[in-house]
Design a protein around this motif. Sequence first.
Motif, PDB file in Angstrom:
ATOM      1  N   ILE A 141       0.805  -1.245  -0.101  1.00 32.08           N
ATOM      2  CA  ILE A 141      -0.209  -0.127  -0.199  1.00 32.08           C
ATOM      3  C   ILE A 141       0.833   1.204  -0.104  1.00 32.08           C
ATOM      4  O   ILE A 141       0.420   2.411  -0.479  1.00 32.08           O
ATOM      5  CB  ILE A 141      -0.845   0.094   1.111  1.00 32.08           C
ATOM      6  CG1 ILE A 141      -2.001   0.790   1.118  1.00 32.08           C
ATOM      7  CG2 ILE A 141      -0.203   0.116   2.699  1.00 32.08           C
ATOM      8  CD1 ILE A 141      -3.423   0.755   1.818  1.00 32.08           C
ATOM      9  N   ASN A 142       2.201   1.040   0.355  1.00 27.96           N
ATOM     10  CA  ASN A 142       3.116   2.191   0.486  1.00 27.96           C
ATOM     11  C   ASN A 142       3.512   2.660  -0.867  1.00 27.96           C
ATOM     12  O   ASN A 142       4.689   2.450  -1.600  1.00 27.96           O
ATOM     13  CB  ASN A 142       4.321   2.080   1.295  1.00 27.96           C
ATOM     14  CG  ASN A 142       4.028   1.895   2.519  1.00 27.96           C
ATOM     15  OD1 ASN A 142       3.097   1.199   3.033  1.00 27.96           O
ATOM     16  ND2 ASN A 142       4.889   2.171   3.573  1.00 27.96           N
ATOM     17  N   CYS A 143       2.490   2.980  -1.967  1.00 18.85           N
ATOM     18  CA  CYS A 143       2.903   3.493  -3.205  1.00 18.85           C
ATOM     19  C   CYS A 143       1.861   4.428  -3.833  1.00 18.85           C
ATOM     20  O   CYS A 143       0.984   4.741  -3.061  1.00 18.85           O
ATOM     21  CB  CYS A 143       2.668   2.224  -3.950  1.00 18.85           C
ATOM     22  SG  CYS A 143       1.131   1.361  -4.245  1.00 18.85           S
ATOM     23  N   HIS A 177      13.873   4.588   3.612  1.00 20.07           N
ATOM     24  CA  HIS A 177      14.958   4.792   4.054  1.00 20.07           C
ATOM     25  C   HIS A 177      15.016   4.416   5.874  1.00 20.07           C
ATOM     26  O   HIS A 177      16.236   4.499   6.123  1.00 20.07           O
ATOM     27  CB  HIS A 177      15.375   5.983   3.767  1.00 20.07           C
ATOM     28  CG  HIS A 177      14.578   7.242   4.468  1.00 20.07           C
ATOM     29  ND1 HIS A 177      13.000   7.205   4.300  1.00 20.07           N
ATOM     30  CD2 HIS A 177      14.948   8.185   5.473  1.00 20.07           C
ATOM     31  CE1 HIS A 177      12.569   8.008   5.067  1.00 20.07           C
ATOM     32  NE2 HIS A 177      13.661   8.824   5.890  1.00 20.07           N
ATOM     33  N   VAL A 178      14.073   4.459   6.175  1.00 20.23           N
ATOM     34  CA  VAL A 178      13.884   4.427   7.983  1.00 20.23           C
ATOM     35  C   VAL A 178      14.339   2.975   8.187  1.00 20.23           C
ATOM     36  O   VAL A 178      15.376   2.764   9.176  1.00 20.23           O
ATOM     37  CB  VAL A 178      12.631   4.909   8.497  1.00 20.23           C
ATOM     38  CG1 VAL A 178      12.717   4.632  10.065  1.00 20.23           C
ATOM     39  CG2 VAL A 178      12.282   6.285   8.110  1.00 20.23           C
ATOM     40  N   HIS A 179      13.633   2.090   7.625  1.00 18.85           N
ATOM     41  CA  HIS A 179      14.127   0.647   7.976  1.00 18.85           C
ATOM     42  C   HIS A 179      14.963   0.026   7.294  1.00 18.85           C
ATOM     43  O   HIS A 179      16.009  -0.727   8.116  1.00 18.85           O
ATOM     44  CB  HIS A 179      12.438  -0.129   7.517  1.00 18.85           C
ATOM     45  CG  HIS A 179      11.412   0.287   8.380  1.00 18.85           C
ATOM     46  ND1 HIS A 179      10.665   1.082   8.157  1.00 18.85           N
ATOM     47  CD2 HIS A 179      10.975  -0.335   9.487  1.00 18.85           C
ATOM     48  CE1 HIS A 179       9.430   1.264   9.069  1.00 18.85           C
ATOM     49  NE2 HIS A 179       9.731   0.300  10.000  1.00 18.85           N
ATOM     50  N   GLU A 223      10.797  11.267   8.909  1.00 19.74           N
ATOM     51  CA  GLU A 223      10.783  12.888   9.146  1.00 19.74           C
ATOM     52  C   GLU A 223       9.437  13.036   8.369  1.00 19.74           C
ATOM     53  O   GLU A 223       8.704  14.200   8.697  1.00 19.74           O
ATOM     54  CB  GLU A 223      11.977  13.458   8.287  1.00 19.74           C
ATOM     55  CG  GLU A 223      12.060  13.015   6.931  1.00 19.74           C
ATOM     56  CD  GLU A 223      13.106  12.120   6.678  1.00 19.74           C
ATOM     57  OE1 GLU A 223      12.839  10.991   7.554  1.00 19.74           O
ATOM     58  OE2 GLU A 223      14.030  12.326   5.773  1.00 19.74           O
ATOM     59  N   TYR A 224       8.784  12.321   7.420  1.00 17.49           N
ATOM     60  CA  TYR A 224       7.649  12.690   6.813  1.00 17.49           C
ATOM     61  C   TYR A 224       6.551  12.570   7.938  1.00 17.49           C
ATOM     62  O   TYR A 224       5.458  13.576   8.185  1.00 17.49           O
ATOM     63  CB  TYR A 224       7.381  11.791   5.877  1.00 17.49           C
ATOM     64  CG  TYR A 224       8.426  11.771   4.798  1.00 17.49           C
ATOM     65  CD1 TYR A 224       8.959  12.807   4.164  1.00 17.49           C
ATOM     66  CD2 TYR A 224       9.229  10.614   4.422  1.00 17.49           C
ATOM     67  CE1 TYR A 224       9.939  12.920   2.988  1.00 17.49           C
ATOM     68  CE2 TYR A 224      10.251  10.822   3.388  1.00 17.49           C
ATOM     69  CZ  TYR A 224      10.468  11.872   2.721  1.00 17.49           C
ATOM     70  OH  TYR A 224      11.727  11.867   1.715  1.00 17.49           O
ATOM     71  N   MET A 225       6.370  11.515   8.671  1.00 14.30           N
ATOM     72  CA  MET A 225       5.331  11.267   9.633  1.00 14.30           C
ATOM     73  C   MET A 225       5.419  12.564  10.593  1.00 14.30           C
ATOM     74  O   MET A 225       4.368  13.073  11.205  1.00 14.30           O
ATOM     75  CB  MET A 225       5.511  10.004  10.496  1.00 14.30           C
ATOM     76  CG  MET A 225       5.350   8.816   9.638  1.00 14.30           C
ATOM     77  SD  MET A 225       3.355   8.654   9.619  1.00 14.30           S
ATOM     78  CE  MET A 225       3.232   7.213   8.553  1.00 14.30           C
TER      79      MET A 225
HETATM   80 FE1  SF4 Z   1       7.328   5.533   4.304  1.00 12.03          FE
HETATM   81 FE2  SF4 Z   1       7.990   6.658   6.462  1.00 12.03          FE
HETATM   82 FE3  SF4 Z   1       6.766   4.410   6.583  1.00 12.03          FE
HETATM   83 FE4  SF4 Z   1       9.312   4.460   5.797  1.00 12.03          FE
HETATM   84  S1  SF4 Z   1       8.594   4.936   7.757  1.00 12.03           S
HETATM   85  S2  SF4 Z   1       7.740   3.608   4.523  1.00 12.03           S
HETATM   86  S3  SF4 Z   1       9.361   6.675   4.674  1.00 12.03           S
HETATM   87  S4  SF4 Z   1       5.929   6.552   5.826  1.00 12.03           S
END
Ligand code: SF4
Length: 303
Positions: A109-111, A169-171, A262-264
């Motif tokens: 769903i992350n698209c 990039h976070v994970h 950083e987006y969240m």
């Molecule tokens: Fe996207 Fe942030 Fe989730 Fe990573 S942590 S998938 S950048 S919403």
Amino acid sequence: MIKKQITDLKKEKNAIILAHYYTLPEVQDIADFVGDSLALAKQAATTNADIILFAGVHFMAETAKILSPQKKVLIPDLDAGCSLADSCPAEQLEVFLKDYPNYKVLSYINCSAKVKTLSDIIVTSGNALKVVNSLPENEKIVFTPDRNLGAYINKETGREMALWNGACHVHDQLTADEVFKLKEKHPNAKVLAHPECKATVLALADFVGSTAAMLQFAKNDPSPEFIVATETGILYEMQKQNPGKQFYVVNNPETCACNDCEYMKLNTLEKIYHALETESPEIILEDELIRKALAPIQKMLEF
Ligand code: SF4
Ligand code: 13P
């Protein structure tokens, strides 16, 4: 003060605030519903509110709009994107898919909405294994955009899905070394990991699952301590639900020494108030895009 102003505005406008577990604690506190991507999508599809304010990232608000096109969907900051969604531009995916003519296209769903229109079924980290296991064994599958989640599904199901080479990039920055270091300090702690992490990190996990599934595990498992490989925002709810337990988050000290998305974190109370007051920024999508992107999301919700 601002919390009261938000609550008043919400009532006046019949608005609902949906927030992801990765948002700031004060944002989670004022939300009507906090959840993982799957639960948030379900809420967006069924709410009676006239306005949905989505404290999350753009693809989540977009999904809410696709599921509830007649409602006004607001996002506090239009810059709240997602590196994983960005790692799969629709135009490039279209070219990539030409090499896989008879494949089912499964997308996390992350698209973007456009990528959803190129997909047959959408999945979240909460239901990906279930959806893949429900497909015939000989079904050929392309999985986009997360290579880590895709590789994890391949390992768990024995499939050989072709993978788009995207990542969060976070994970993706979290390392097995950091997990080992925490394990040395806390040898009895159980390791929880989000499937967007690399295979080397997931191999060390006692439990792999979505944010909601990790929360459930931490609550039900008798262990008094946990090492947590995901974004930091989850710790707020984890600690709230388990006041007697200890949680140690896996960091990458070479980069930011913390795994904040950083987006969240762009979702602040001030921006939420402003969005409710001005009813903007609003998610606007063309009807045709909504129609095409809805079909694969609906397939997922049927599960
Ligand atoms: Fe996207 Fe942030 Fe989730 Fe990573 S942590 S998938 S950048 S919403
Ligand atoms: P969940 O499916 O666990 O909500 O994860 C969403 C996300 O963006 C993880 O980075």
